[in-house]
Design a protein around this motif. Structure first.
Motif, PDB file in Angstrom:
ATOM      1  N   GLY A  47       0.772  -1.242   0.000  1.00 27.80           N
ATOM      2  CA  GLY A  47       0.000   0.000   0.000  1.00 27.80           C
ATOM      3  C   GLY A  47       0.793   1.276   0.000  1.00 27.80           C
ATOM      4  O   GLY A  47       0.242   2.345  -0.253  1.00 27.80           O
ATOM      5  N   GLN A 197      -8.964  11.078   4.505  1.00 22.13           N
ATOM      6  CA  GLN A 197      -8.787   9.773   3.873  1.00 22.13           C
ATOM      7  C   GLN A 197      -8.663   8.627   4.866  1.00 22.13           C
ATOM      8  O   GLN A 197      -8.647   7.459   4.459  1.00 22.13           O
ATOM      9  CB  GLN A 197      -7.552   9.811   2.967  1.00 22.13           C
ATOM     10  N   MET A 198      -8.599   8.943   6.161  1.00 27.90           N
ATOM     11  CA  MET A 198      -8.495   7.880   7.156  1.00 27.90           C
ATOM     12  C   MET A 198      -9.803   7.083   7.192  1.00 27.90           C
ATOM     13  O   MET A 198     -10.894   7.661   7.190  1.00 27.90           O
ATOM     14  CB  MET A 198      -8.207   8.484   8.537  1.00 27.90           C
ATOM     15  N   GLU A 199      -9.676   5.772   7.198  1.00 27.26           N
ATOM     16  CA  GLU A 199     -10.850   4.906   7.248  1.00 27.26           C
ATOM     17  C   GLU A 199     -11.706   5.274   8.463  1.00 27.26           C
ATOM     18  O   GLU A 199     -11.203   5.343   9.591  1.00 27.26           O
ATOM     19  CB  GLU A 199     -10.401   3.452   7.355  1.00 27.26           C
ATOM     20  N   VAL A 202     -11.375   3.242  11.642  1.00 25.24           N
ATOM     21  CA  VAL A 202     -10.116   3.471  12.360  1.00 25.24           C
ATOM     22  C   VAL A 202     -10.191   4.783  13.131  1.00 25.24           C
ATOM     23  O   VAL A 202      -9.854   4.852  14.329  1.00 25.24           O
ATOM     24  CB  VAL A 202      -8.929   3.495  11.369  1.00 25.24           C
ATOM     25  N   GLU A 321      -3.020  -4.526  10.444  1.00 22.39           N
ATOM     26  CA  GLU A 321      -3.668  -3.902   9.295  1.00 22.39           C
ATOM     27  C   GLU A 321      -4.035  -2.442   9.562  1.00 22.39           C
ATOM     28  O   GLU A 321      -4.045  -1.618   8.643  1.00 22.39           O
ATOM     29  CB  GLU A 321      -4.907  -4.690   8.871  1.00 22.39           C
ATOM     30  N   THR A 322      -4.300  -2.118  10.811  1.00 18.41           N
ATOM     31  CA  THR A 322      -4.592  -0.721  11.151  1.00 18.41           C
ATOM     32  C   THR A 322      -3.344   0.133  11.020  1.00 18.41           C
ATOM     33  O   THR A 322      -3.381   1.233  10.457  1.00 18.41           O
ATOM     34  CB  THR A 322      -5.162  -0.633  12.578  1.00 18.41           C
ATOM     35  N   ASN A 324      -0.782  -0.540   9.123  1.00 21.91           N
ATOM     36  CA  ASN A 324      -0.494  -0.461   7.696  1.00 21.91           C
ATOM     37  C   ASN A 324      -1.349   0.604   7.023  1.00 21.91           C
ATOM     38  O   ASN A 324      -0.869   1.368   6.175  1.00 21.91           O
ATOM     39  CB  ASN A 324      -0.733  -1.813   7.023  1.00 21.91           C
ATOM     40  N   HIS A 325      -2.631   0.653   7.398  1.00 21.72           N
ATOM     41  CA  HIS A 325      -3.527   1.639   6.801  1.00 21.72           C
ATOM     42  C   HIS A 325      -3.108   3.056   7.156  1.00 21.72           C
ATOM     43  O   HIS A 325      -3.084   3.950   6.292  1.00 21.72           O
ATOM     44  CB  HIS A 325      -4.964   1.391   7.271  1.00 21.72           C
ATOM     45  N   GLU A 328      -0.109   3.954   5.159  1.00 22.43           N
ATOM     46  CA  GLU A 328      -0.478   4.112   3.756  1.00 22.43           C
ATOM     47  C   GLU A 328      -1.082   5.499   3.509  1.00 22.43           C
ATOM     48  O   GLU A 328      -0.714   6.188   2.552  1.00 22.43           O
ATOM     49  CB  GLU A 328      -1.480   3.025   3.363  1.00 22.43           C
ATOM     50  N   VAL A 329      -1.998   5.912   4.376  1.00 27.74           N
ATOM     51  CA  VAL A 329      -2.637   7.219   4.205  1.00 27.74           C
ATOM     52  C   VAL A 329      -1.639   8.351   4.416  1.00 27.74           C
ATOM     53  O   VAL A 329      -1.628   9.339   3.667  1.00 27.74           O
ATOM     54  CB  VAL A 329      -3.840   7.355   5.173  1.00 27.74           C
TER      55      VAL A 329
END
Length: 374
Positions: A47, A197-199, A202, A321-322, A324-325, A328-329
């Motif tokens: 990502g 852009q943050m999910e 999250v 995964e959090t 990583n996200h 990524e952002v």
């Protein structure tokens, strides 16, 4: 004493000085690798962009220092002249790059400049309780980082857990340029874009639970990286008094090391605009900031805590995964700023993140940093 530090009247006034908005900053000559970069936390995870983005038209917003006289004004006068430009543009754009100031590689001149800024902004303190290494080089001026040059310091808000307050502005001066193609760029990230852009899941989980920050310091006698005597206070009693004032909890271990912990929000309201922004060090304070990334911690004894770690505020570990996200952002909204001697990069600590790309061991590079709380 250099002419720009003298206080006698040179005949120059603030009205003789100005800052003209310049063109968009040119990108680094060599693309700045992110994905798969050695000594960059999380660079092996999916990502991440292949390269940093080039500077955007107004990020950072560039200004050239100008004067209408041959006389060289003292550096303090430049600080006075700069304040209206910062008041108008810094919060709006998040980062301002000033070219042409007469400070170059002199941290004493930078200190004089910051003293004048602090007279305007009523700064009270300076970097307390840092987890990374740096050195004092003048009053209220430090090296940007003394950590291994190969290591990339991820984009982050200035957010020292053991400090009583959060800085509002950071000032970074290039004292020595790295060699061409050797890395070492400043990096800045757009907090507004990151927040957007943050999910949502999250963002909302951290809004609800906050983040738990942990800082581990061994004693100076056995430390190989950092220690509590030089970062908090010289005695246990003084350290405990300081941590109490800062709102931290702590545990002393049998070997005289200390584990500090504190829960803090993941978002904050911008002090000028009122925007609610992603404002934390959740990824850049996690153990993976050092684990398998920092050259000094490649063979780390896992029975000893890393210098920093983050969890959810309820004590649960943050999912891979959090993390990583989040990375990524952040990296998707990060630009690389080439270092040029004497450049002054000013970062709104709420509207932008900052960091440092790693650079070659045989390349020179020097930056100085100071901060303001108002």
């Amino acid at each position: 004493m250099p002419a720009f530090l003298k206080r006698e009247d040179s005949g120059v006034t603030v009205e003789d000085l100005s800052f003209k908005q310049g063109p968009c900053l040119l990108p680094p000559d060599v693309p700045v690798q992110v994905d798969g970069r050695p000594f960059l936390p999380g660079s092996s995870k999916p990502g991440l962009p292949k390269y940093c983005s080039p500077p955007k038209p107004l990020f950072p917003c560039v200004f050239e220092a100008q004067k209408v006289t041959e006389a060289e004004p003292e550096v303090q006068l430049w600080a006075k002249a700069l304040k209206p430009t910062l008041d108008e543009h810094l919060a709006k754009y998040g980062a301002v790059l000033i070219k042409g100031l007469p400070m170059n590689s002199d941290p004493v001149a930078f200190s004089a400049f910051m003293k004048e800024m602090k007279a305007e902004y009523e700064c009270e303190k300076f970097m307390e309780g840092r987890s990374m290494t740096s050195s004092a080089v003048a009053e209220d001026v430090r090296t940007g980082s003394d950590d291994d040059p190969r290591y990339t310091i991820e984009p982050h808000n200035e957010y020292n857990v053991a400090a009583k307050e959060r800085p509002k502005k950071l000032f970074l001066v290039c004292g020595e340029e790295p060699k061409h193609g050797c890395g070492g760029e400043w990096i800045i990230s757009d907090s507004r874009a990151i927040t957007e852009q943050m999910e949502p899941t999250v963002l909302n989980k951290f809004k609800t639970l906050e983040a738990r920050y942990e800082v581990y310091y061994p004693p100076k006698a056995t430390a190989t990286y950092n220690n509590w005597e030089e970062n908090i206070a010289e005695t246990k009693e003084e350290a405990e008094a300081y941590l109490t004032r800062a709102g931290c909890d702590w545990t002393w271990n049998e070997d005289d090391s200390i584990l500090i912990h504190r829960n803090l929000p993941a978002v904050a309201e911008h002090p000028q605009t009122g925007e609610v922004l992603w404002f934390n060090q959740i990824h850049a304070h996690h153990a993976t900031f050092y684990k398998d990334a920092h050259p000094e911690f490649m063979d780390h004894d896992e029975s000893v805590p890393y210098p920093v770690h983050t969890k959810y505020g309820n004590g649960e570990e943050i999912e891979e995964e959090t993390l990583n996200h989040i990375r990524e952002v952040v990296w998707a909204n990060t630009v690389a700023v080439p270092l040029r001697l004497g450049d002054l990069l000013i970062v709104d600590n709420y509207a932008a993140l900052h960091g440092r790309m790693g650079f070659s061991l045989d390349s020179p590079r020097q930056t100085f940093v100071s901060i303001l709380y108002e």
